[in-house]
Design an enzyme around this catalytic site. Structure first.
Site, PDB file in Angstrom:
ATOM      1  N   GLU A 180       0.853  -1.183   0.000  1.00 45.81           N
ATOM      2  CA  GLU A 180       0.000   0.000   0.000  1.00 45.81           C
ATOM      3  C   GLU A 180       0.892   1.237   0.000  1.00 45.81           C
ATOM      4  O   GLU A 180       1.775   1.385   0.847  1.00 45.81           O
ATOM      5  CB  GLU A 180      -0.884  -0.023   1.247  1.00 45.81           C
ATOM      6  CG  GLU A 180      -1.810   1.166   1.286  1.00 45.81           C
ATOM      7  CD  GLU A 180      -3.071   0.896   2.097  1.00 45.81           C
ATOM      8  OE1 GLU A 180      -3.381  -0.270   2.374  1.00 45.81           O
ATOM      9  OE2 GLU A 180      -3.735   1.874   2.444  1.00 45.81           O
ATOM     10  N   ARG A 181       0.670   2.096  -0.976  1.00 51.29           N
ATOM     11  CA  ARG A 181       1.487   3.308  -1.165  1.00 51.29           C
ATOM     12  C   ARG A 181       2.950   2.966  -1.397  1.00 51.29           C
ATOM     13  O   ARG A 181       3.852   3.710  -0.989  1.00 51.29           O
ATOM     14  CB  ARG A 181       1.344   4.279   0.015  1.00 51.29           C
ATOM     15  CG  ARG A 181      -0.080   4.548   0.450  1.00 51.29           C
ATOM     16  CD  ARG A 181      -0.972   4.929  -0.694  1.00 51.29           C
ATOM     17  NE  ARG A 181      -2.357   5.137  -0.246  1.00 51.29           N
ATOM     18  CZ  ARG A 181      -3.351   5.425  -1.078  1.00 51.29           C
ATOM     19  NH1 ARG A 181      -3.149   5.516  -2.377  1.00 51.29           N
ATOM     20  NH2 ARG A 181      -4.558   5.610  -0.609  1.00 51.29           N
ATOM     21  N   ASN A 223      -3.485  -1.514   7.594  1.00 47.36           N
ATOM     22  CA  ASN A 223      -4.790  -2.083   7.228  1.00 47.36           C
ATOM     23  C   ASN A 223      -4.562  -3.587   7.271  1.00 47.36           C
ATOM     24  O   ASN A 223      -4.150  -4.208   6.306  1.00 47.36           O
ATOM     25  CB  ASN A 223      -5.220  -1.597   5.848  1.00 47.36           C
ATOM     26  CG  ASN A 223      -5.392  -0.089   5.862  1.00 47.36           C
ATOM     27  OD1 ASN A 223      -6.098   0.462   6.713  1.00 47.36           O
ATOM     28  ND2 ASN A 223      -4.703   0.594   4.971  1.00 47.36           N
ATOM     29  N   GLU A 304     -10.873   4.713   8.753  1.00 44.05           N
ATOM     30  CA  GLU A 304     -10.975   4.300   7.350  1.00 44.05           C
ATOM     31  C   GLU A 304     -11.464   2.860   7.211  1.00 44.05           C
ATOM     32  O   GLU A 304     -10.928   2.080   6.433  1.00 44.05           O
ATOM     33  CB  GLU A 304      -9.622   4.454   6.658  1.00 44.05           C
ATOM     34  CG  GLU A 304      -9.140   5.878   6.616  1.00 44.05           C
ATOM     35  CD  GLU A 304      -7.876   6.077   5.788  1.00 44.05           C
ATOM     36  OE1 GLU A 304      -7.787   7.110   5.112  1.00 44.05           O
ATOM     37  OE2 GLU A 304      -6.988   5.216   5.835  1.00 44.05           O
ATOM     38  N   LYS A 393       0.662  11.028  13.317  1.00 45.33           N
ATOM     39  CA  LYS A 393       1.294  11.528  12.088  1.00 45.33           C
ATOM     40  C   LYS A 393       1.790  12.951  12.312  1.00 45.33           C
ATOM     41  O   LYS A 393       1.207  13.696  13.102  1.00 45.33           O
ATOM     42  CB  LYS A 393       0.306  11.504  10.918  1.00 45.33           C
ATOM     43  CG  LYS A 393      -0.011  10.097  10.437  1.00 45.33           C
ATOM     44  CD  LYS A 393      -0.850  10.109   9.160  1.00 45.33           C
ATOM     45  CE  LYS A 393      -1.176   8.674   8.746  1.00 45.33           C
ATOM     46  NZ  LYS A 393      -1.968   8.586   7.504  1.00 45.33           N
ATOM     47  N   ASP A 398      -2.729  14.422   6.616  1.00 48.67           N
ATOM     48  CA  ASP A 398      -2.189  13.186   6.061  1.00 48.67           C
ATOM     49  C   ASP A 398      -0.950  13.394   5.193  1.00 48.67           C
ATOM     50  O   ASP A 398      -1.051  13.394   3.965  1.00 48.67           O
ATOM     51  CB  ASP A 398      -3.286  12.493   5.227  1.00 48.67           C
ATOM     52  CG  ASP A 398      -2.965  11.035   4.974  1.00 48.67           C
ATOM     53  OD1 ASP A 398      -1.965  10.554   5.511  1.00 48.67           O
ATOM     54  OD2 ASP A 398      -3.740  10.389   4.242  1.00 48.67           O
ATOM     55  N   GLU A 420       4.953   9.691  13.609  1.00 57.92           N
ATOM     56  CA  GLU A 420       4.884   8.894  12.376  1.00 57.92           C
ATOM     57  C   GLU A 420       5.154   9.799  11.184  1.00 57.92           C
ATOM     58  O   GLU A 420       4.383  10.711  10.897  1.00 57.92           O
ATOM     59  CB  GLU A 420       3.503   8.227  12.236  1.00 57.92           C
ATOM     60  CG  GLU A 420       3.384   7.368  10.977  1.00 57.92           C
ATOM     61  CD  GLU A 420       2.054   6.602  10.872  1.00 57.92           C
ATOM     62  OE1 GLU A 420       1.632   5.996  11.887  1.00 57.92           O
ATOM     63  OE2 GLU A 420       1.454   6.617   9.785  1.00 57.92           O
ATOM     64  N   GLU A 426       3.840   9.119  -0.949  1.00 58.52           N
ATOM     65  CA  GLU A 426       2.447   9.045  -1.391  1.00 58.52           C
ATOM     66  C   GLU A 426       1.945  10.371  -1.964  1.00 58.52           C
ATOM     67  O   GLU A 426       1.298  10.401  -3.008  1.00 58.52           O
ATOM     68  CB  GLU A 426       1.566   8.616  -0.205  1.00 58.52           C
ATOM     69  CG  GLU A 426       0.087   8.621  -0.520  1.00 58.52           C
ATOM     70  CD  GLU A 426      -0.774   8.172   0.665  1.00 58.52           C
ATOM     71  OE1 GLU A 426      -0.213   7.844   1.735  1.00 58.52           O
ATOM     72  OE2 GLU A 426      -2.005   8.140   0.508  1.00 58.52           O
ATOM     73  N   HIS A 554      -4.099  18.423   0.222  1.00 59.95           N
ATOM     74  CA  HIS A 554      -4.966  17.308  -0.170  1.00 59.95           C
ATOM     75  C   HIS A 554      -5.787  17.588  -1.427  1.00 59.95           C
ATOM     76  O   HIS A 554      -6.994  17.347  -1.467  1.00 59.95           O
ATOM     77  CB  HIS A 554      -5.910  16.934   0.987  1.00 59.95           C
ATOM     78  CG  HIS A 554      -6.049  15.434   1.130  1.00 59.95           C
ATOM     79  ND1 HIS A 554      -6.444  14.635   0.089  1.00 59.95           N
ATOM     80  CD2 HIS A 554      -5.842  14.591   2.175  1.00 59.95           C
ATOM     81  CE1 HIS A 554      -6.476  13.377   0.487  1.00 59.95           C
ATOM     82  NE2 HIS A 554      -6.098  13.312   1.752  1.00 59.95           N
ATOM     83  N   TRP A 576     -13.117  13.266   1.646  1.00 59.59           N
ATOM     84  CA  TRP A 576     -12.257  12.614   0.659  1.00 59.59           C
ATOM     85  C   TRP A 576     -12.108  13.495  -0.581  1.00 59.59           C
ATOM     86  O   TRP A 576     -11.398  13.145  -1.507  1.00 59.59           O
ATOM     87  CB  TRP A 576     -12.848  11.258   0.243  1.00 59.59           C
ATOM     88  CG  TRP A 576     -12.581  10.155   1.222  1.00 59.59           C
ATOM     89  CD1 TRP A 576     -11.632  10.144   2.195  1.00 59.59           C
ATOM     90  CD2 TRP A 576     -13.268   8.897   1.321  1.00 59.59           C
ATOM     91  NE1 TRP A 576     -11.680   8.961   2.902  1.00 59.59           N
ATOM     92  CE2 TRP A 576     -12.684   8.174   2.376  1.00 59.59           C
ATOM     93  CE3 TRP A 576     -14.321   8.315   0.609  1.00 59.59           C
ATOM     94  CZ2 TRP A 576     -13.104   6.901   2.757  1.00 59.59           C
ATOM     95  CZ3 TRP A 576     -14.740   7.049   0.985  1.00 59.59           C
ATOM     96  CH2 TRP A 576     -14.138   6.340   2.043  1.00 59.59           C
TER      97      TRP A 576
END
Ligand code: BDP
Length: 737
Positions: A180-181, A223, A304, A393, A398, A420, A426, A554, A576
């Site tokens: 992922e990413r 995840n 999520e 984070k 994000d 983090e 990404e 974003h 989103w």
């Protein structure tokens, strides 16, 4: 004369052996500086290391390999301590080292080391001393770094120990080897051939991490997949843990909250249920029987679509403490993630929904996503067990090119907070953009939270010194895959390297870390270093400018996050959608987070609020993070906001063009293979920077109704064209398998 010079120059470049980047910063090629080469050759003739442990064997082998490559010396073992020897060890492995540490009253600590030149009578020696074996290995790598970066090794006195205890890579790797990413190929963990097949890469991965002091790895995606915790996979995890142990690296796993139901046959995963508690206790017993130094769990819950305690009417603290209690008897820790948003739609199980979901027409108008982690976690301060770290984070949203620091860092004194960062790019151009992230890391670490008055930097929250926490940690989401050079983009390696070095000592400057990395990875040539270091140091501001200047955030393509898509407004959840974040309209652009808007600013200490809450005095780097600003607003430069936006987007493109030109001049200093690869990638980066600029300006212009000043390059395509671009197979969408 001139032609003779040119000839030597050309010959030198032709002689550079093609390199594929696999060796990372541990190439150990022959020292070029003749004076230093001589110095090293004569100072390094013998060695004394008692290999009383696997770690000390690794240290010895690395030292001999390094010295041979760098100096050509195959050095001899000595029992005594000859002149020109290097002596390494701990009080337990060497009587000499014991005397040395006692005499100096040195206490390097759990992972620290001392490197010192030692002269007695006619003998001159180099001592690498530590309290523990792992300190010796770190000391050996530090010593090899001195040689690789061509430093004088006369009169050494170096004392070093890490500022942060857990320095961990987070792999977002799935069991099917998608990442992922991930933008550097497939996962390096070949679950299919484990546990019997030990790929040399596992060993080199451990060496690379140990060389920069990384001491932990979370093998699996946040995840999570419950299968990871089943017996066959635990055997595979054990095989990796056995490989990593001598390098001081502990293995961690992600735990899926619903695992007791999915693989345990229980009817619930309620953290307060006795059977559930027992299940996790047994699971931990099973893991520790195989891996006695297992590190613990990293958990993403109620975020999520991941299951979590709130699904059972419990809190994050109830959830984290469930794992903490099961791990505590074994000394393990829980890293509970604070990346959560909108509990009200927690069970959509649509992790990649923003890319895959059709417009539902009923997007939830959630609370400002910026505020949600704080709102959920701040009330729980003081409610976590001692072996829980809350992993936050760096920014509130994000991993954007630029974010203000997360307000949680200044708000939870009773809880150890872990940082983090995201090494995988990404939102930073993914696999094709050269972006050196150390300045981004440092911007956050250096930011003052004012939690205990001025001087309360985020770094001091993380290293435990501000609030007296004995357990401390920092994580980097890995950018590693099975590409031959590990990170896809050759400069991606610098972000892995910088993460390790700054996790060890965040006082190092970005420039210093870049220089070290360049010297070891490419060349000690001064012209090369000066130019390549400038490129690296300019690259982060460049990406901010061509993607999200002045506090935009974003606005990447939804789902895959590749390329610009500020126009997207139809994703299943309000937050989103890029339009949710930039809020451009006829009046202006930006997210009002002052008291007149979402009031997210109130989550910061008053001194921080003061820096940002007035749009006329707010640092312009963060302006659109906190304010909805009229298009004609006068900026510090005297330009209108619209003109400033045009200026910044163009400055970003210009920087990339400049980076390209600079790099193209460096072909004489780099082998052809790596030179060409970087050259081609910079070509893509320029193209994509232009794409970002054009698409964003054309789109925002539909609101500002102002012209792009004629002095700037004008977009060569239409907004309709940019909007029509689709990327069905953009990389990094692994699927949660
Ligand atoms: C976002 C990524 C998503 C991750 C999530 C997380 O887009 O793939 O699962 O963060 O950190 O940045 O959990």
């Amino acid at each position: 004369m001139k032609s003779c010079f040119l000839y030597i120059f050309l010959m030198a470049s032709l002689c550079l052996k093609a390199e594929n980047g696999y060796e990372l910063w541990m190439r150990y090629v022959r020292v070029q500086n003749p004076v230093l080469l001589k110095q090293y050759q004569s100072a390094l003739k013998y060695y004394a290391i008692q290999t009383t442990s696997a770690t000390l064997s690794v240290a010895k082998n690395e030292l001999l390999k390094g010295i041979e490559g760098l100096t050509g010396n195959r050095i001899n073992e000595t029992q005594g301590t000859e002149n020109n020897s290097i002596i390494a060890g701990t009080p337990a492995s060497s009587a000499f080292i014991k005397r040395f540490l006692d005499a100096g009253n040195y206490h390097p600590g759990k992972e620290g080391y001392i490197i010192q030149s030692e002269k007695t009578g006619s003998k001159s020696r180099i001592v690498i001393a530590a309290d523990n074996d792992i300190g010796v290995l770190y000391g050996v790598f530090a010593f090899l770094r001195l040689l690789q970066t061509e430093q004088n090794i006369h009169d050494l006195f170096i004392e070093s120990s890490p500022k942060i205890q857990y320095r961990i890579l987070n792999h977002w790797d799935n069991l099917n080897r998608t990442v992922e990413r991930g933008y550097a190929g497939a996962s390096i963990w070949n679950w299919h051939t484990l546990p019997d097949y030990i790929d040399q890469r596992y060993i080199d991965y451990a060496r690379a991490n140990a060389s920069v002091g990384i001491n932990g790895t979370v093998l699996t995606n946040v995840n999570a997949n419950s299968l990871t915790l089943t017996a066959p996979y635990l055997q595979k995890v054990k095989a990796l843990a056995d490989v990593f142990r001598p390098y001081g690296i502990k293995v961690f796993l992600t735990a899926k909250f619903s695992a007791p139901e999915e693989i345990g046959g229980l009817k619930t995963a309620d953290p307060l249920n006795a059977e559930v508690k027992n299940w996790w206790r047994q699971k931990c017993n099973e893991i520790y029987a195989l891996i006695p130094d297992f590190g613990g769990f990293l958990i993403k819950a109620n975020s999520e679509g991941q299951p979590g305690p709130q699904g059972y009417g419990r809190t994050h603290a109830d959830g984290a403490n469930l794992f903490a209690d099961a791990l505590a008897p074994h000394g393990g820790i829980v890293m509970w993630r604070a990346f959560v948003y909108d509990v009200r739609v927690q069970n959509t199980n649509e992790h990649f929904g923003e890319g895959h979901q059709e417009a539902t027409g009923n997007a939830i108008a959630a609370e400002d996503r910026f505020k949600q982690a704080y709102d959920e976690f701040k009330p729980l301060d003081g409610k976590f067990r001692k072996n829980v770290l809350l992993q936050v984070k760096n920014g509130p949203i994000d991993f954007q090119p630029r974010e203000p620091f997360s307000p949680l860092f200044g708000a939870m004194p009773q809880t150890p907070l872990m940082m983090e960062f995201q090494l995988t790019q990404e939102y930073l151009g993914q696999g094709t953009h050269l972006v050196y992230e150390a300045p981004l890391f440092k911007e956050c670490l250096d930011a003052d939270t004012y939690a205990k008055g001025s001087g309360s930097a985020v770094a001091r929250v993380i290293d435990g010194s501000l609030n007296d926490h004995p357990v401390t940690g920092i994580a980097g989401v890995a950018n590693i895959g099975n590409d031959i050079n590990w990170t896809g983009h050759p400069f991606g390696q610098a972000n892995w390297y910088a993460f390790g070095r700054l996790a060890w000592d965040y006082h190092l400057s970005s420039a210093q870390v870049a220089e070290e990395w360049l010297r070891q990875t490419f060349s000690n040539n001064k012209i090369f270093i000066a130019a390549a270091q400038k490129i690296m140091l300019a690259s982060r501001e460049a990406v901010v400018n061509y993607m999200t200047p002045l506090g935009l955030h974003h606005i990447m393509g939804t789902g895959h996050h590749y390329g610009p898509a500020p126009w997207v407004d139809n994703a299943g959840r309000a937050d989103w959608n890029p339009v949710y974040y930039h809020k451009a309209d006829a009046a202006g652009i930006g997210f009002d987070r002052t008291a007149a808007g979402s009031n997210a600013l109130a989550q910061y200490q008053p001194e921080v609020q003061k820096q940002w809450n007035n749009r006329s005095t707010c640092d312009e780097k963060y302006l659109l993070w906190f304010h909805h600003v009229p298009w004609s607003f006068k900026m510090n430069t005297g330009r209108s906001l619209w003109d400033e936006l045009c200026y910044k987007y163009n400055a970003g493109v210009d920087s990339v063009r400049w980076m390209r030109e600079q790099w193209n001049r460096l072909n004489a200093y780099v082998d052809a293979e790596r030179f060409t690869s970087i050259k081609l990638l910079l070509g893509i980066q320029e193209k994509e920077a232009v794409w970002w600029r054009n698409a964003c300006l054309l789109y925002f212009q539909t609101f500002s109704k102002m012209a792009i000043p004629s002095k700037y390059e004008q977009p060569d395509k239409t907004l309709t064209y940019y909007k029509s671009l689709k990327f069905l197979y953009a990389p990094g969408i692994g699927g949660n398998l």
